[in-house]
Enzyme design. Structure first.
Site, PDB file in Angstrom:
ATOM      1  N   CYS A 205     -16.315  12.805  10.479  1.00  0.00           N
ATOM      2  CA  CYS A 205     -16.034  14.030  11.234  1.00  0.00           C
ATOM      3  C   CYS A 205     -17.365  14.706  11.571  1.00  0.00           C
ATOM      4  O   CYS A 205     -18.394  14.407  10.954  1.00  0.00           O
ATOM      5  CB  CYS A 205     -15.203  14.949  10.338  1.00  0.00           C
ATOM      6  SG  CYS A 205     -14.708  16.492  11.118  1.00  0.00           S
TER       7      CYS A 205
ATOM      8  N   GLN B 153       8.717   2.637   9.097  1.00  0.00           N
ATOM      9  CA  GLN B 153       7.714   2.882   8.052  1.00  0.00           C
ATOM     10  C   GLN B 153       6.374   2.304   8.497  1.00  0.00           C
ATOM     11  O   GLN B 153       5.369   2.475   7.824  1.00  0.00           O
ATOM     12  CB  GLN B 153       8.145   2.206   6.747  1.00  0.00           C
ATOM     13  CG  GLN B 153       9.442   2.735   6.196  1.00  0.00           C
ATOM     14  CD  GLN B 153       9.972   1.811   5.095  1.00  0.00           C
ATOM     15  OE1 GLN B 153       9.515   1.844   3.967  1.00  0.00           O
ATOM     16  NE2 GLN B 153      10.935   0.979   5.440  1.00  0.00           N
ATOM     17  N   ASN B 154       6.386   1.578   9.620  1.00  0.00           N
ATOM     18  CA  ASN B 154       5.161   0.910  10.055  1.00  0.00           C
ATOM     19  C   ASN B 154       4.238   1.882  10.778  1.00  0.00           C
ATOM     20  O   ASN B 154       4.680   2.882  11.349  1.00  0.00           O
ATOM     21  CB  ASN B 154       5.502  -0.274  10.965  1.00  0.00           C
ATOM     22  CG  ASN B 154       6.259  -1.340  10.208  1.00  0.00           C
ATOM     23  OD1 ASN B 154       6.277  -1.315   8.983  1.00  0.00           O
ATOM     24  ND2 ASN B 154       6.876  -2.251  10.915  1.00  0.00           N
TER      25      ASN B 154
ATOM     26  N   HIS C 216       5.732   7.111   8.297  1.00  0.00           N
ATOM     27  CA  HIS C 216       4.474   7.030   7.536  1.00  0.00           C
ATOM     28  C   HIS C 216       3.253   7.234   8.430  1.00  0.00           C
ATOM     29  O   HIS C 216       2.177   6.732   8.132  1.00  0.00           O
ATOM     30  CB  HIS C 216       4.377   5.683   6.816  1.00  0.00           C
ATOM     31  CG  HIS C 216       5.335   5.545   5.665  1.00  0.00           C
ATOM     32  ND1 HIS C 216       5.706   4.340   5.117  1.00  0.00           N
ATOM     33  CD2 HIS C 216       5.995   6.501   4.934  1.00  0.00           C
ATOM     34  CE1 HIS C 216       6.561   4.544   4.110  1.00  0.00           C
ATOM     35  NE2 HIS C 216       6.763   5.842   3.991  1.00  0.00           N
TER      36      HIS C 216
ATOM     37  N   GLU D 286      14.645 -12.266   2.688  1.00  0.00           N
ATOM     38  CA  GLU D 286      15.063 -12.348   1.281  1.00  0.00           C
ATOM     39  C   GLU D 286      16.007 -11.190   0.966  1.00  0.00           C
ATOM     40  O   GLU D 286      15.964 -10.168   1.647  1.00  0.00           O
ATOM     41  CB  GLU D 286      13.848 -12.186   0.356  1.00  0.00           C
ATOM     42  CG  GLU D 286      12.837 -13.292   0.427  1.00  0.00           C
ATOM     43  CD  GLU D 286      11.494 -12.869  -0.163  1.00  0.00           C
ATOM     44  OE1 GLU D 286      11.472 -11.959  -1.015  1.00  0.00           O
ATOM     45  OE2 GLU D 286      10.480 -13.450   0.250  1.00  0.00           O
TER      46      GLU D 286
ATOM     47  N   GLY E  87      13.445  -5.769   7.764  1.00  0.00           N
ATOM     48  CA  GLY E  87      12.098  -6.067   7.272  1.00  0.00           C
ATOM     49  C   GLY E  87      11.518  -5.054   6.315  1.00  0.00           C
ATOM     50  O   GLY E  87      10.306  -4.849   6.301  1.00  0.00           O
TER      51      GLY E  87
HETATM   52  P1  NAD Z   1       7.053  -4.467   2.268  1.00  0.00           P
HETATM   53  O1  NAD Z   1       5.770  -5.163   2.525  1.00  0.00           O
HETATM   54  O2  NAD Z   1       7.258  -3.808   0.958  1.00  0.00           O
HETATM   55  O3  NAD Z   1       8.246  -5.516   2.423  1.00  0.00           O
HETATM   56  C1  NAD Z   1       8.335  -6.371   3.522  1.00  0.00           C
HETATM   57  C2  NAD Z   1       9.753  -6.916   3.565  1.00  0.00           C
HETATM   58  O4  NAD Z   1       9.876  -7.693   4.759  1.00  0.00           O
HETATM   59  C3  NAD Z   1      10.108  -7.835   2.382  1.00  0.00           C
HETATM   60  O5  NAD Z   1      11.394  -7.471   1.909  1.00  0.00           O
HETATM   61  C4  NAD Z   1      10.111  -9.237   3.009  1.00  0.00           C
HETATM   62  O6  NAD Z   1      11.083 -10.074   2.402  1.00  0.00           O
HETATM   63  C5  NAD Z   1      10.492  -8.929   4.438  1.00  0.00           C
HETATM   64  N1  NAD Z   1       9.989  -9.883   5.445  1.00  0.00           N
HETATM   65  C6  NAD Z   1       8.834 -10.577   5.454  1.00  0.00           C
HETATM   66  N2  NAD Z   1       8.728 -11.301   6.574  1.00  0.00           N
HETATM   67  C7  NAD Z   1       9.854 -11.044   7.292  1.00  0.00           C
HETATM   68  C8  NAD Z   1      10.319 -11.492   8.564  1.00  0.00           C
HETATM   69  N3  NAD Z   1       9.620 -12.351   9.333  1.00  0.00           N
HETATM   70  N4  NAD Z   1      11.511 -11.024   8.995  1.00  0.00           N
HETATM   71  C9  NAD Z   1      12.253 -10.161   8.230  1.00  0.00           C
HETATM   72  N5  NAD Z   1      11.852  -9.715   7.043  1.00  0.00           N
HETATM   73  C10 NAD Z   1      10.658 -10.147   6.568  1.00  0.00           C
HETATM   74  O7  NAD Z   1       7.266  -3.480   3.478  1.00  0.00           O
HETATM   75  P2  NAD Z   1       7.896  -2.034   3.526  1.00  0.00           P
HETATM   76  O8  NAD Z   1       9.224  -2.023   2.882  1.00  0.00           O
HETATM   77  O9  NAD Z   1       7.791  -1.618   4.945  1.00  0.00           O
HETATM   78  O10 NAD Z   1       6.959  -1.102   2.619  1.00  0.00           O
HETATM   79  C11 NAD Z   1       5.530  -1.211   2.630  1.00  0.00           C
HETATM   80  C12 NAD Z   1       4.780   0.011   3.166  1.00  0.00           C
HETATM   81  O11 NAD Z   1       3.511  -0.404   3.724  1.00  0.00           O
HETATM   82  C13 NAD Z   1       5.470   0.652   4.325  1.00  0.00           C
HETATM   83  O12 NAD Z   1       5.059   1.958   4.476  1.00  0.00           O
HETATM   84  C14 NAD Z   1       4.916  -0.200   5.467  1.00  0.00           C
HETATM   85  O13 NAD Z   1       5.151   0.273   6.713  1.00  0.00           O
HETATM   86  C15 NAD Z   1       3.439  -0.257   5.125  1.00  0.00           C
HETATM   87  N6  NAD Z   1       2.832  -1.416   5.805  1.00  0.00           N
HETATM   88  C16 NAD Z   1       2.869  -1.379   7.174  1.00  0.00           C
HETATM   89  C17 NAD Z   1       2.428  -2.452   7.924  1.00  0.00           C
HETATM   90  C18 NAD Z   1       2.554  -2.345   9.427  1.00  0.00           C
HETATM   91  O14 NAD Z   1       2.451  -1.239   9.993  1.00  0.00           O
HETATM   92  N7  NAD Z   1       2.827  -3.439  10.131  1.00  0.00           N
HETATM   93  C19 NAD Z   1       1.942  -3.596   7.273  1.00  0.00           C
HETATM   94  C20 NAD Z   1       1.885  -3.591   5.841  1.00  0.00           C
HETATM   95  C21 NAD Z   1       2.373  -2.477   5.123  1.00  0.00           C
HETATM   96 ZN    ZN Z   2     -14.136  17.723   9.270  1.00  0.00          ZN
END
Ligand code: NAD
Ligand code: ZN
Length: 250
Positions: free
Chosen positions: A154, A107-108, A125, A221, A193
């Site tokens: 653009c 999802q990242n 995503h 968690e 995560g």
């Molecule tokens: P979320 O932010 O909703 O949840 C993060 C989860 O990770 C929580 O359950 C938390 O307990 C857990 N967590 C925190 N630190 C951790 C660690 N060190 N090790 C393991 N687990 C840990 O994230 P989501 O469920 O991915 O949904 C949010 C949306 O926003 C998604 O689409 C996400 O990809 C996007 N987003 C992406 C990024 C990125 O690309 N790095 C950053 C922020 C949000």
């Molecule tokens: Zn355009």
């Protein structure tokens, strides 16, 4: 939980992976990149104290006021550009390299799985690598923008949107179809995560389990999955837990 009980869960998870490898699929979320310095939405905060994702990360917010949403992107992008993969990303690419993992559905949008060497990555995503114009659909590399710049435009003058899926936008069709097929056919789904609160990604673990997969969850968690869908819960930071799990698989 005692150390012996914890070791047993790791040994059990490792043997489940060995039993079906390479038919293992990983589903990752923002928590896997926290140890790379990128804050998640939920859990420990940072950037999201200033920007409520539900207010900023929606397509309605972007269409109504792209400059305001770029205020959030400009805070997030320097973190993404500076981030390097951590042991959790490296552990997954190691499993793939060892023939034990088929794909990573993430999802990242940070590109850290690819930076760690994972080859089969499904970006559910989208990603921050490209920008897209919502008016004429022309695409640009992210490199046309640098930290400190005004929101990029653009050639048709419209403000560009990073090619990520905002709340209210559909999942890219190919990613949706492949992720669902992988969830239906894997023997183990390794979920790391994710808070499992963002639809429809949060449905993939239940789909996998319904089709016979063992669901292994890594998180600091408990989540809505832990008591409903997860078979084996490995509590802890993704980098530490993944390193220990990969060692146990080997
Ligand atoms: P979320 O932010 O909703 O949840 C993060 C989860 O990770 C929580 O359950 C938390 O307990 C857990 N967590 C925190 N630190 C951790 C660690 N060190 N090790 C393991 N687990 C840990 O994230 P989501 O469920 O991915 O949904 C949010 C949306 O926003 C998604 O689409 C996400 O990809 C996007 N987003 C992406 C990024 C990125 O690309 N790095 C950053 C922020 C949000
Ligand atoms: Zn355009």
């Amino acid at each position: 939980m005692t150390e012996i009980a914890r070791s047993r869960i790791f040994a059990d998870a490792a043997s489940r992976i060995r039993a079906v490898g390479p038919n293992v699929v990983a589903l990752t979320g923002a928590g896997i990149s926290v140890e790379s310095g990128i804050p998640a939405f939920r859990g420990s905060q940072g950037l999201w104290d200033r920007f409520d994702p539900m207010e900023y990360a929606t397509i309605e917010a972007f269409s109504a006021n792209p400059e305001k949403v770029w205020g959030m992107f400009s805070g997030l992008l320097p973190l993404l550009l500076a981030a390097a993969p951590n042991p959790a990303h490296l552990g997954l690419s190691g499993l793939e390299g060892a023939g034990m993992l088929r794909s990573v559905v993430t999802q990242n949008v940070d590109g850290l799985h690819q930076a760690a060497g994972s080859r089969n990555v499904i970006e559910y995503h989208g990603s921050f690598r490209e920008l897209v114009c919502l008016s004429c659909w022309k695409r640009y590399p992210m490199a046309v923008w640098s930290p400190g710049d005004a929101p990029p435009r653009c050639e048709c003058r419209e403000i560009l949107k990073p090619d990520i899926v905002l709340f209210g936008e559909p999942i890219p069709w190919g990613a949706q179809a492949t992720a669902e097929a992988d969830a239906k056919s894997c023997g183990v789904l390794l979920v790391a995560g994710t808070s499992a609160q963002v639809f429809p990604a949060c449905e993939l673990p239940a789909i996998a389990r319904l089709h016979g997969a063992v669901v292994i969850e890594i998180n600091t968690e408990e989540t809505p999955l832990t008591r409903t869908t997860t078979d084996l819960f490995l509590k802890g930071k993704a980098g530490e837990v993944m390193t220990k799990l990969v060692e146990a698989v080997r």
